[in-house]
Design an enzyme around this catalytic site. Structure first.
Site, PDB file in Angstrom:
ATOM      1  N   SER A   1      -0.746  -2.126  10.585  1.00 52.18           N
ATOM      2  CA  SER A   1      -0.350  -1.059   9.677  1.00 52.18           C
ATOM      3  C   SER A   1       1.039  -1.288   9.079  1.00 52.18           C
ATOM      4  O   SER A   1       1.235  -2.197   8.296  1.00 52.18           O
ATOM      5  CB  SER A   1      -0.433   0.280  10.422  1.00 52.18           C
TER       6      SER A   1
ATOM      7  N   ASP B   1       5.144 -12.154   0.459  1.00 51.74           N
ATOM      8  CA  ASP B   1       4.842 -12.227  -0.973  1.00 51.74           C
ATOM      9  C   ASP B   1       6.100 -12.418  -1.820  1.00 51.74           C
ATOM     10  O   ASP B   1       6.066 -13.106  -2.847  1.00 51.74           O
ATOM     11  CB  ASP B   1       4.119 -10.962  -1.433  1.00 51.74           C
TER      12      ASP B   1
ATOM     13  N   LYS C   1      -5.021  -3.510   9.646  1.00 52.35           N
ATOM     14  CA  LYS C   1      -5.198  -2.101   9.294  1.00 52.35           C
ATOM     15  C   LYS C   1      -4.475  -1.846   7.969  1.00 52.35           C
ATOM     16  O   LYS C   1      -3.259  -1.668   7.931  1.00 52.35           O
ATOM     17  CB  LYS C   1      -4.660  -1.171  10.375  1.00 52.35           C
TER      18      LYS C   1
END
Length: 417
Positions: free
Chosen positions: A274, A285, A299
């Site tokens: 999460s 990224d 998740k």
């Protein structure tokens, strides 16, 4: 011509509603024991939500209170973040410095019994309720673990769980270790304060940072955004997409980068879920950090808490979240840039008199600059070697992260020179 209201009314499955009412009355009339209307309706609500996904559920008053205690950082119980899987309870991660972690509970364990009660069929909320209890009382968990031939029984003594979500220390001068065990309401403030305090102690810019998110089961989205923002000065961190407008959000970084561009290595594993996946995905990224470890839990959904009038609450999955590059983490997780398998090193003692170097050979040429290390230098080198060996055997993944960080710093320095 039909109005939108008429069209919607035609889509209501009236036959199913009649069946539901009929089932309700059959239970009231024919079930072996008397059941109250309130209990039947509450169970029906739980069933509706349980059929959606593992993270949507109905929270009665006590369960809702427990959720609030968990996000504030203090509650009673074992110290395990759990989810549902095939009717059993799966350990997402044991929380740092809790009875569960000390007893040996591991991420990925499947809990099949609580004392003598089988878990299958009782539901996640009921299982969590049974695991909580009076501090000092014991509970026996029977778990199934990958690699073990038969179930393992683990006895845990309940305690008051006080979570310190942020910890830090220097691994070596200039190399900072930051551990976030959970994302709670105070994590963003604590993380920023801890980072600024440690930078001030160092007295100069950091060489590098290891951010440890292993076995971090997640928590509050805003805290994950704040931790990511601490290492970024602009650009997207995460965005969410859902069916309603309120669930379509985007979070962006603001200056400054508190680490001033110092290289960052993020450690994750199968217990990172999460909110910790948001941080790892954002820094990966944005090419701000190298991610090391093992593939994370996966998740990638957002739950919204809707308080109800009777002190209960509805925990409903309302959106999916996406990394800056548009990746959905749901059921796939974050794949590390560098994968480290589960290993444990054992030190092999090599006697100094068994090691032959150039200086031990008869007639060797002397170094024109004399000895390169005095007694003080040798003692310091021995201390560093001992410290490295201790870290390698106690936490191999962290040891590898530190080595990578040193390599990144060295390469950075050579590129600038």
């Amino acid at each position: 011509f039909t109005t939108p209201l008429e069209s919607e009314a035609k889509e209501v499955p009236l036959e199913k509603i009649r069946a539901l009412v009929e089932i309700f009355h059959k239970i009231k009339k024919d079930y072996v024991e008397e059941v109250s209307d309130e209990q039947l309706l509450e169970d029906a609500m739980k069933g509706m939500l349980a059929g959606l996904d593992p993270h949507s559920n109905y929270l009665d008053g006590k369960a809702y209170q427990g959720l609030q205690e968990g996000t504030s950082g203090e509650f009673g119980g074992l110290g395990i973040e759990v989810g549902a899987e095939d009717g059993f309870v799966k350990v997402i991660a044991p929380i740092d410095d809790t009875p569960a972690q000390r007893a040996g509970i591991k991420a990925g364990d499947l809990i099949i019994r609580l004392d003598d009660t089988p878990v299958k069929g009782i539901g996640l909320n009921q299982a969590v309720k049974r695991m909580r209890g009076k501090p000092g009382s014991a509970i026996e968990l029977t778990v199934v673990r990958d690699g073990e031939e038969k179930p393992i029984k683990i006895t845990i003594i309940r305690d008051i769980i006080k979570i310190q979500s942020v910890k830090s220390r220097y691994l070596e001068p200039g190399y900072l270790y930051l551990r976030v065990s959970h994302f709670q309401s105070r994590t963003s403030e604590d993380f920023k304060a801890e980072l600024e305090k440690r930078i001030a102690e160092n007295g100069k810019p950091l060489n590098g940072v290891v951010l440890d998110l292993r076995n971090n089961p997640g928590g509050i989205l805003g805290a994950a955004v704040a931790v990511s923002d601490a290492f970024l000065d602009e650009g997207k961190i995460v965005y969410t997409e859902g069916r309603v407008k309120d669930s379509q959000l985007e979070y962006n970084a603001k200056p400054p980068d508190l680490a001033a561009g110092a290289p960052v290595v993020v450690l994750i594993n199968e217990g990172s879920a999460s909110a910790s996946e948001i941080v790892a995905g954002a820094l990966q990224d944005r090419q701000r950090a190298v991610i090391m470890g093992r593939q994370s839990f996966g998740k990638g959904s957002v739950q919204t808490i809707f308080p109800m009038y009777d002190e209960s609450a509805l925990k409903l999955t309302t959106a999916r979240y996406y990394t800056p590059a548009g990746r959905s983490i749901q059921a796939s997780g974050i794949v590390p840039d560098i994968i480290i398998d589960k290993v444990k090193l054992s030190a092999i003692q090599i006697a100094d008199d068994n090691v032959i170097k150039e200086a031990n050979l008869d007639g060797h040429l002397n170094n024109e600059e004399g000895s390169l290390e005095g007694d003080g230098d040798k003692k310091s080198a021995d201390d560093d070697k001992s410290s490295r060996e201790t870290l390698a055997t106690s936490d191999y993944e962290l040891y590898e992260a530190l080595n990578l960080l040193k390599g990144m710093v060295l390469l950075q320095a050579r590129t600038k020179s």
